[in-house]
Design a protein around this motif. Structure first.
Motif, mmCIF file in Angstrom:
data_model
loop_
_atom_site.group_PDB
_atom_site.id
_atom_site.type_symbol
_atom_site.label_atom_id
_atom_site.label_comp_id
_atom_site.label_asym_id
_atom_site.label_seq_id
_atom_site.Cartn_x
_atom_site.Cartn_y
_atom_site.Cartn_z
ATOM 1 N N PHE A 215 15.485 -25.832 -2.453
ATOM 2 C CA PHE A 215 14.136 -25.741 -1.881
ATOM 3 C C PHE A 215 13.189 -24.903 -2.746
ATOM 4 N N THR A 216 13.731 -23.899 -3.428
ATOM 5 C CA THR A 216 12.850 -22.977 -4.172
ATOM 6 C C THR A 216 12.557 -23.455 -5.589
ATOM 7 N N LYS A 217 13.343 -24.420 -6.096
ATOM 8 C CA LYS A 217 13.190 -24.885 -7.480
ATOM 9 C C LYS A 217 11.734 -25.308 -7.734
ATOM 10 N N GLY A 218 11.132 -24.714 -8.738
ATOM 11 C CA GLY A 218 9.713 -24.969 -9.019
ATOM 12 C C GLY A 218 8.881 -23.724 -8.810
ATOM 13 N N GLY A 219 9.340 -22.819 -7.943
ATOM 14 C CA GLY A 219 8.646 -21.544 -7.720
ATOM 15 C C GLY A 219 9.195 -20.472 -8.647
ATOM 16 N N THR A 220 8.434 -19.373 -8.789
ATOM 17 C CA THR A 220 8.899 -18.221 -9.569
ATOM 18 C C THR A 220 9.471 -17.210 -8.587
ATOM 19 N N ILE A 221 10.680 -16.726 -8.866
ATOM 20 C CA ILE A 221 11.334 -15.799 -7.928
ATOM 21 C C ILE A 221 11.402 -14.412 -8.556
ATOM 22 N N THR A 222 10.992 -13.387 -7.799
ATOM 23 C CA THR A 222 11.044 -12.016 -8.302
ATOM 24 C C THR A 222 11.428 -11.065 -7.160
ATOM 25 N N HIS A 223 12.105 -9.964 -7.530
ATOM 26 C CA HIS A 223 12.432 -8.921 -6.551
ATOM 27 C C HIS A 223 11.367 -7.834 -6.512
ATOM 28 N N ASP A 224 10.330 -7.984 -7.330
ATOM 29 C CA ASP A 224 9.261 -6.977 -7.415
ATOM 30 C C ASP A 224 8.072 -7.461 -6.578
ATOM 31 N N GLN A 225 7.983 -6.948 -5.356
ATOM 32 C CA GLN A 225 6.948 -7.443 -4.435
ATOM 33 C C GLN A 225 5.546 -7.137 -4.965
ATOM 34 N N ASP A 226 5.341 -5.933 -5.514
ATOM 35 C CA ASP A 226 4.007 -5.566 -6.008
ATOM 36 C C ASP A 226 3.560 -6.510 -7.120
ATOM 37 N N ALA A 227 4.480 -6.817 -8.042
ATOM 38 C CA ALA A 227 4.126 -7.731 -9.143
ATOM 39 C C ALA A 227 3.798 -9.114 -8.581
ATOM 40 N N ALA A 228 4.560 -9.543 -7.587
ATOM 41 C CA ALA A 228 4.323 -10.869 -6.991
ATOM 42 C C ALA A 228 2.944 -10.931 -6.329
ATOM 43 N N LEU A 229 2.569 -9.845 -5.662
ATOM 44 C CA LEU A 229 1.315 -9.860 -4.886
ATOM 45 C C LEU A 229 0.066 -9.864 -5.765
ATOM 46 N N LYS A 230 0.219 -9.482 -7.019
ATOM 47 C CA LYS A 230 -0.954 -9.352 -7.905
ATOM 48 C C LYS A 230 -1.736 -10.674 -7.967
ATOM 49 N N ASP A 231 -3.023 -10.586 -7.597
ATOM 50 C CA ASP A 231 -3.971 -11.713 -7.668
ATOM 51 C C ASP A 231 -3.625 -12.872 -6.718
ATOM 52 N N ALA A 232 -2.792 -12.627 -5.734
ATOM 53 C CA ALA A 232 -2.456 -13.701 -4.781
ATOM 54 C C ALA A 232 -3.677 -14.104 -3.960
ATOM 55 N N ASP A 233 -3.812 -15.390 -3.692
ATOM 56 C CA ASP A 233 -4.865 -15.889 -2.796
ATOM 57 C C ASP A 233 -4.350 -16.035 -1.363
ATOM 58 N N PHE A 234 -3.052 -16.304 -1.236
ATOM 59 C CA PHE A 234 -2.420 -16.418 0.094
ATOM 60 C C PHE A 234 -1.088 -15.678 0.051
ATOM 61 N N VAL A 235 -0.809 -14.905 1.087
ATOM 62 C CA VAL A 235 0.492 -14.250 1.204
ATOM 63 C C VAL A 235 1.128 -14.745 2.496
ATOM 64 N N TYR A 236 2.247 -15.421 2.348
ATOM 65 C CA TYR A 236 2.975 -15.959 3.506
ATOM 66 C C TYR A 236 4.120 -14.996 3.795
ATOM 67 N N VAL A 237 4.104 -14.404 4.959
ATOM 68 C CA VAL A 237 5.071 -13.365 5.309
ATOM 69 C C VAL A 237 6.132 -13.962 6.226
ATOM 70 N N LYS A 238 7.388 -13.711 5.908
ATOM 71 C CA LYS A 238 8.468 -14.229 6.771
ATOM 72 C C LYS A 238 9.768 -13.502 6.467
#
Ligand code: CP
Length: 320
Positions: A215-238
């Motif tokens: 399901f995740t293939k195609g997305g970028t996966i990281t354990h660094d939440q702050d780096a992931a959030l940088k410049d995000a337009d939408f944050v989906y929390v779950k």
């Protein structure tokens, strides 16, 4: 569309989104499409949004929704082939599903995973047995591994909110929770955003919370939440429980809960969550009650997603 179980059942996501938004603009434009048709809605688990939105969607199309709370009112169903039913199950799906196939024109089913046996859950035995034995189109109202009506709704909501010419950056972030929850919403959101192909998609979670790569293939996966959030337009929390060592809670670090301070890293991101949400565990009051949250719009759009899917199936039945 024969069944609606996953993104793979949809040939054109944008066209389904357009259909949903057309129903939002004019809910009763196809009020006779479902005339004399019955939509069975089977619940093996609790639900508020899915139940009400799908019921409204069927009614907007002129169809009659009939709800059956199988978990509370029905016989305990057996799904395993060749089961010796000497335990708690009373009726085999092989016997129940064909009857429902004669009562209804479309069968919608809500079930959850056991979170005990990964192979069983990921085989989607329950919904696949209904497809096999009911003989009518089956719509998932959330299955053991996916929640396609929720994900379609999420893409509808993102399409509505994002009007820039570039691709939006969408971040799916894991959040803490007190209970082990299914991976369905996160799996499904990942599958749909990847299939849609119109976003820069980043998934962030603590170590050991890797989702099923199919399901995740195609997305970028990281354990660094702050780096992931940088410049995000939408944050989906779950929140979700572990996939590899199945159904566990390893890390419940409250630092992973989204706050206004973390949102400063984003591009003034809109915050999404499928609901229900545990306030101040999974998502903070300040976010849910603040201007960034679009969770109410998101949940309200569930009606139009369900209406677009039911309409497409009803049109398919008309053509036969
Ligand atoms: N998001 C969602 O599926 O909500 P319910 O569990 O209330 O149906």
């Amino acid at each position: 569309m024969k069944n609606f179980i996953s993104a793979a059942d949809v040939t054109n996501i944008d066209s389904l989104v357009s259909s949903a938004l057309a129903y939002k603009a004019d809910p009763l434009k196809d009020k006779s499409l479902g005339a004399n048709k019955r939509v069975g809605m089977l619940f093996l688990n609790p639900s508020m949004r899915t139940r009400l939105s799908t019921q409204i969607a069927a009614q907007n199309l002129g169809a009659e929704p009939i709800i059956f709370n199988v978990d509370k009112e029905g016989w305990a169903l057996e799904f395993e082939e060749e089961a010796i039913m000497s335990g708690n199950t009373v009726e085999h799906v092989k016997d129940a599903a064909p009857v429902m196939g004669n009562y209804f024109d479309i069968l919608c089913i809500r079930t959850f995973p056991s979170l005990k046996n990964k192979e069983d859950d990921y085989s989607e035995l329950c919904i696949n047995q209904f497809i096999k034995y009911s003989g009518i189109p089956v719509v998932s109202l959330e299955s053991a591994t996916l929640h396609p009506l929720q994900s379609l709704t999420d893409i509808i909501t993102i399409t509505e909110k994002f009007k820039e010419k570039r691709k939006p950056k969408i971040v799916l972030t894991w959040a803490p929770h007190v209970k082990a929850l299914p991976q369905c919403v996160a799996n499904s959101f990942s599958q749909w955003v990847n299939a849609w192909g119109k976003a820069d998609f980043v998934i962030t979670h603590p170590e050991d919370y890797e989702l099923d790569p199919q399901f995740t293939k195609g997305g970028t996966i990281t354990h660094d939440q702050d780096a992931a959030l940088k410049d995000a337009d939408f944050v989906y929390v779950k929140n979700w429980s572990t996939y590899e060592d199945y159904g566990k809670i390893y890390n419940n670090d409250p630092e992973w809960m989204l706050t206004n301070e973390k949102l400063l890293l984003t591009n003034n991101a809109k915050v999404m969550h499928c609901l229900p949400v545990r306030r101040n565990v999974e998502l903070s009051d300040e976010i849910l009650d603040g201007p960034s949250s679009i969770v109410t719009q998101e949940a309200s759009n569930r009606v139009w997603a369900a209406q677009a899917v039911l309409a497409e199936i009803l049109r398919g039945k008309e053509r036969k």
